[in-house]
Design a protein around this motif. Structure first.
Motif, PDB file in Angstrom:
ATOM      1  N   ILE A  24       0.834  -1.205   0.000  1.00  0.00           N
ATOM      2  CA  ILE A  24       0.000   0.000   0.000  1.00  0.00           C
ATOM      3  C   ILE A  24       0.865   1.250   0.000  1.00  0.00           C
ATOM      4  O   ILE A  24       0.628   2.194  -0.764  1.00  0.00           O
ATOM      5  N   ASN A  25       1.866   1.277   0.857  1.00  0.00           N
ATOM      6  CA  ASN A  25       2.730   2.460   0.957  1.00  0.00           C
ATOM      7  C   ASN A  25       3.546   2.711  -0.306  1.00  0.00           C
ATOM      8  O   ASN A  25       4.046   3.808  -0.517  1.00  0.00           O
ATOM      9  N   SER A  26       3.660   1.710  -1.165  1.00  0.00           N
ATOM     10  CA  SER A  26       4.432   1.863  -2.407  1.00  0.00           C
ATOM     11  C   SER A  26       3.590   2.384  -3.566  1.00  0.00           C
ATOM     12  O   SER A  26       4.138   2.730  -4.618  1.00  0.00           O
ATOM     13  N   LEU A  27       2.265   2.444  -3.380  1.00  0.00           N
ATOM     14  CA  LEU A  27       1.374   2.805  -4.482  1.00  0.00           C
ATOM     15  C   LEU A  27       0.882   4.247  -4.338  1.00  0.00           C
ATOM     16  O   LEU A  27       0.228   4.584  -3.346  1.00  0.00           O
ATOM     17  N   PRO A  28       1.155   5.099  -5.307  1.00  0.00           N
ATOM     18  CA  PRO A  28       0.708   6.495  -5.244  1.00  0.00           C
ATOM     19  C   PRO A  28      -0.814   6.598  -5.187  1.00  0.00           C
ATOM     20  O   PRO A  28      -1.524   5.908  -5.929  1.00  0.00           O
ATOM     21  N   GLY A  29      -1.315   7.432  -4.290  1.00  0.00           N
ATOM     22  CA  GLY A  29      -2.748   7.690  -4.213  1.00  0.00           C
ATOM     23  C   GLY A  29      -3.549   6.614  -3.504  1.00  0.00           C
ATOM     24  O   GLY A  29      -4.776   6.693  -3.454  1.00  0.00           O
ATOM     25  N   VAL A  30      -2.875   5.607  -2.965  1.00  0.00           N
ATOM     26  CA  VAL A  30      -3.566   4.508  -2.295  1.00  0.00           C
ATOM     27  C   VAL A  30      -3.228   4.521  -0.809  1.00  0.00           C
ATOM     28  O   VAL A  30      -2.062   4.672  -0.433  1.00  0.00           O
ATOM     29  N   GLU A  31      -4.249   4.388   0.019  1.00  0.00           N
ATOM     30  CA  GLU A  31      -4.048   4.278   1.465  1.00  0.00           C
ATOM     31  C   GLU A  31      -4.846   3.089   1.979  1.00  0.00           C
ATOM     32  O   GLU A  31      -5.758   2.603   1.294  1.00  0.00           O
ATOM     33  N   GLY A  32      -4.512   2.624   3.169  1.00  0.00           N
ATOM     34  CA  GLY A  32      -5.225   1.464   3.681  1.00  0.00           C
ATOM     35  C   GLY A  32      -5.084   1.280   5.175  1.00  0.00           C
ATOM     36  O   GLY A  32      -4.183   1.829   5.813  1.00  0.00           O
ATOM     37  N   MET A  33      -5.997   0.495   5.723  1.00  0.00           N
ATOM     38  CA  MET A  33      -5.950   0.100   7.127  1.00  0.00           C
ATOM     39  C   MET A  33      -6.221  -1.397   7.212  1.00  0.00           C
ATOM     40  O   MET A  33      -7.169  -1.893   6.602  1.00  0.00           O
ATOM     41  N   ILE A  34      -5.395  -2.107   7.958  1.00  0.00           N
ATOM     42  CA  ILE A  34      -5.526  -3.551   8.117  1.00  0.00           C
ATOM     43  C   ILE A  34      -5.782  -3.862   9.582  1.00  0.00           C
ATOM     44  O   ILE A  34      -5.052  -3.384  10.460  1.00  0.00           O
ATOM     45  N   ILE A  35      -6.820  -4.633   9.842  1.00  0.00           N
ATOM     46  CA  ILE A  35      -7.105  -5.093  11.203  1.00  0.00           C
ATOM     47  C   ILE A  35      -6.720  -6.563  11.270  1.00  0.00           C
ATOM     48  O   ILE A  35      -7.273  -7.404  10.560  1.00  0.00           O
ATOM     49  N   GLY A  36      -5.751  -6.867  12.141  1.00  0.00           N
ATOM     50  CA  GLY A  36      -5.249  -8.221  12.244  1.00  0.00           C
ATOM     51  C   GLY A  36      -5.751  -8.941  13.480  1.00  0.00           C
ATOM     52  O   GLY A  36      -6.594  -8.442  14.231  1.00  0.00           O
ATOM     53  N   GLU A  37      -5.207 -10.116  13.691  1.00  0.00           N
ATOM     54  CA  GLU A  37      -5.580 -10.952  14.827  1.00  0.00           C
ATOM     55  C   GLU A  37      -5.339 -10.196  16.130  1.00  0.00           C
ATOM     56  O   GLU A  37      -4.349  -9.483  16.279  1.00  0.00           O
ATOM     57  N   GLY A  38      -6.277 -10.342  17.071  1.00  0.00           N
ATOM     58  CA  GLY A  38      -6.175  -9.621  18.328  1.00  0.00           C
ATOM     59  C   GLY A  38      -6.482  -8.146  18.189  1.00  0.00           C
ATOM     60  O   GLY A  38      -6.122  -7.344  19.066  1.00  0.00           O
ATOM     61  N   MET A  39      -7.145  -7.762  17.079  1.00  0.00           N
ATOM     62  CA  MET A  39      -7.508  -6.371  16.788  1.00  0.00           C
ATOM     63  C   MET A  39      -6.281  -5.460  16.653  1.00  0.00           C
ATOM     64  O   MET A  39      -6.328  -4.271  16.933  1.00  0.00           O
ATOM     65  N   ARG A  40      -5.171  -6.056  16.209  1.00  0.00           N
ATOM     66  CA  ARG A  40      -4.009  -5.239  15.888  1.00  0.00           C
ATOM     67  C   ARG A  40      -4.306  -4.434  14.636  1.00  0.00           C
ATOM     68  O   ARG A  40      -4.743  -4.991  13.627  1.00  0.00           O
ATOM     69  N   VAL A  41      -4.073  -3.125  14.685  1.00  0.00           N
ATOM     70  CA  VAL A  41      -4.394  -2.238  13.580  1.00  0.00           C
ATOM     71  C   VAL A  41      -3.117  -1.663  12.982  1.00  0.00           C
ATOM     72  O   VAL A  41      -2.269  -1.118  13.697  1.00  0.00           O
ATOM     73  N   VAL A  42      -2.981  -1.810  11.668  1.00  0.00           N
ATOM     74  CA  VAL A  42      -1.843  -1.245  10.945  1.00  0.00           C
ATOM     75  C   VAL A  42      -2.390  -0.305   9.872  1.00  0.00           C
ATOM     76  O   VAL A  42      -3.313  -0.666   9.138  1.00  0.00           O
ATOM     77  N   LYS A  43      -1.827   0.903   9.797  1.00  0.00           N
ATOM     78  CA  LYS A  43      -2.310   1.919   8.856  1.00  0.00           C
ATOM     79  C   LYS A  43      -1.191   2.371   7.939  1.00  0.00           C
ATOM     80  O   LYS A  43      -0.022   2.417   8.335  1.00  0.00           O
ATOM     81  N   SER A  44      -1.557   2.735   6.727  1.00  0.00           N
ATOM     82  CA  SER A  44      -0.576   3.252   5.774  1.00  0.00           C
ATOM     83  C   SER A  44      -0.148   4.656   6.181  1.00  0.00           C
ATOM     84  O   SER A  44      -0.768   5.311   7.024  1.00  0.00           O
ATOM     85  N   SER A  45       0.921   5.124   5.542  1.00  0.00           N
ATOM     86  CA  SER A  45       1.533   6.397   5.946  1.00  0.00           C
ATOM     87  C   SER A  45       0.603   7.591   5.782  1.00  0.00           C
ATOM     88  O   SER A  45       0.708   8.570   6.520  1.00  0.00           O
ATOM     89  N   GLY A  46      -0.337   7.520   4.828  1.00  0.00           N
ATOM     90  CA  GLY A  46      -1.217   8.661   4.591  1.00  0.00           C
ATOM     91  C   GLY A  46      -2.639   8.487   5.087  1.00  0.00           C
ATOM     92  O   GLY A  46      -3.513   9.309   4.788  1.00  0.00           O
ATOM     93  N   TRP A  47      -2.884   7.401   5.837  1.00  0.00           N
ATOM     94  CA  TRP A  47      -4.254   7.127   6.301  1.00  0.00           C
ATOM     95  C   TRP A  47      -4.774   8.240   7.217  1.00  0.00           C
ATOM     96  O   TRP A  47      -5.972   8.511   7.265  1.00  0.00           O
ATOM     97  N   LYS A  48      -3.874   8.900   7.925  1.00  0.00           N
ATOM     98  CA  LYS A  48      -4.268   9.881   8.929  1.00  0.00           C
ATOM     99  C   LYS A  48      -5.118  11.004   8.348  1.00  0.00           C
ATOM    100  O   LYS A  48      -5.964  11.578   9.036  1.00  0.00           O
ATOM    101  N   LYS A  49      -4.920  11.324   7.063  1.00  0.00           N
ATOM    102  CA  LYS A  49      -5.668  12.435   6.486  1.00  0.00           C
ATOM    103  C   LYS A  49      -7.162  12.161   6.368  1.00  0.00           C
ATOM    104  O   LYS A  49      -7.958  13.084   6.177  1.00  0.00           O
ATOM    105  N   PHE A  50      -7.553  10.889   6.483  1.00  0.00           N
ATOM    106  CA  PHE A  50      -8.974  10.552   6.472  1.00  0.00           C
ATOM    107  C   PHE A  50      -9.562  10.511   7.877  1.00  0.00           C
ATOM    108  O   PHE A  50     -10.763  10.364   8.046  1.00  0.00           O
ATOM    109  N   GLU A  51      -8.693  10.649   8.875  1.00  0.00           N
ATOM    110  CA  GLU A  51      -9.125  10.551  10.262  1.00  0.00           C
ATOM    111  C   GLU A  51      -9.420  11.924  10.853  1.00  0.00           C
ATOM    112  O   GLU A  51      -9.049  12.958  10.291  1.00  0.00           O
ATOM    113  N   VAL A  52     -10.049  11.916  11.997  1.00  0.00           N
ATOM    114  CA  VAL A  52     -10.376  13.144  12.718  1.00  0.00           C
ATOM    115  C   VAL A  52      -9.511  13.218  13.972  1.00  0.00           C
ATOM    116  O   VAL A  52      -9.487  12.269  14.771  1.00  0.00           O
TER     117      VAL A  52
END
Length: 267
Positions: free
Chosen positions: A231-259
């Motif tokens: 995800i971080n290698s693709l221009p214009g693409v952002e993402g969030m992954i929820i893993g086992e145990g509710m571990r959350v990983v976000k791409s470098s630009g995901w924050k701009k969609f957050e409050v």
């Protein structure tokens, strides 16, 4: 593009192994091959035989044998799709294309294209959870809820987007329980096994819905570390992954969609 309809182009192609297809089907297949390449095969529309195998396993309430997996895996591989002008050839007898991980995104993009041509400035097109947010919503940017992957009555969080596509792949709606094992509908084309528990959910924000749709599936198969790296290698693409145990990983630009630096919670 429905492979379960024997009269559809994909249905005929799967049956005959060779077909001159429409420009639309050709475009989707070419885009699918592109996503197969950038995900190193984690996204692969030739998983059709594996999809059918797991449907059979779900009905019979058993896990596949090593022989069944080996035989079925021999029919999987996007590299065996050959395209010359409008002609599409499946290189092995028994191959089946399954466009379930990309066709809805393509349909959403086509709908948005029509709306734009007709002068529509603000709209939301949703095809079974794959959506595009055109312009603005009733109160500014469109607010999109992300499903909690283990509590169907709860929204994990909300993002705000405009002129973006959003797609989520998860293991929480379509799955089998076989011998006490949760078997989701998303299959790893390299092993033939369904992806189980990690990750549980992948949400992609992209410039177009066909990309969001395909990448959500591909990243789901890749897992947290490889997925977020892609995800971080693709221009214009952002993402969030929820893993086992509710571990959350976000791409470098995901924050701009957050409050306020956090995904806004449903109140």
């Amino acid at each position: 593009m429905n492979d379960y309809n024997p009269r559809s182009e994909i249905g005929i192609l799967n049956r005959k192994g060779k077909l001159a297809v429409s420009p639309e089907v050709r475009e989707v297949i070419l885009r699918a091959i592109y996503f197969s390449r950038i995900t190193n095969g984690a996204f692969d529309i030739t998983v059709g035989p594996l999809v059918r195998l797991w449907q059979k396993m779900g009905k019979e309430k058993r896990l596949p044998t090593q022989r069944e997996l080996k035989d079925t895996l021999s029919l999987v591989g996007y590299q065996n799709i050959k395209i010359s002008d409008s002609m599409v050839l499946l290189g092995k007898e028994g191959m089946r294309l399954d466009l379930g991980g990309i066709a809805k995104g393509y349909a959403v993009d086509k709908a948005i294209e029509v709306l734009r041509k007709r002068g529509v400035k603000n709209a939301l097109v949703n095809a079974g959870g794959d959506l595009y947010c055109l312009g603005k919503g009733p109160s500014g940017k469109w607010k999109i809820g992300i499903q909690h992957p283990r509590n169907m009555r709860e929204i994990f969080g909300i993002i705000r987007v405009t002129d973006k596509a959003v797609a989520t792949s998860g293991d929480y709606r379509r799955y089998y329980v076989i011998q006490g094992r949760r078997c989701g509908h998303i299959i790893d084309p390299s092993t033939g096994w369904t992806v189980q528990n990690n990750p549980m959910s992948v949400t992609i924000v992209a410039p177009d819905c066909i990309s969001a749709d395909a990448l959500a599936t591909g990243v789901f198969v890749l897992g947290l570390e490889k997925g977020i790296k892609l995800i971080n290698s693709l221009p214009g693409v952002e993402g969030m992954i929820i893993g086992e145990g509710m571990r959350v990983v976000k791409s470098s630009g995901w924050k701009k969609f957050e409050v306020d630096g956090l995904t806004e919670r449903m109140k």
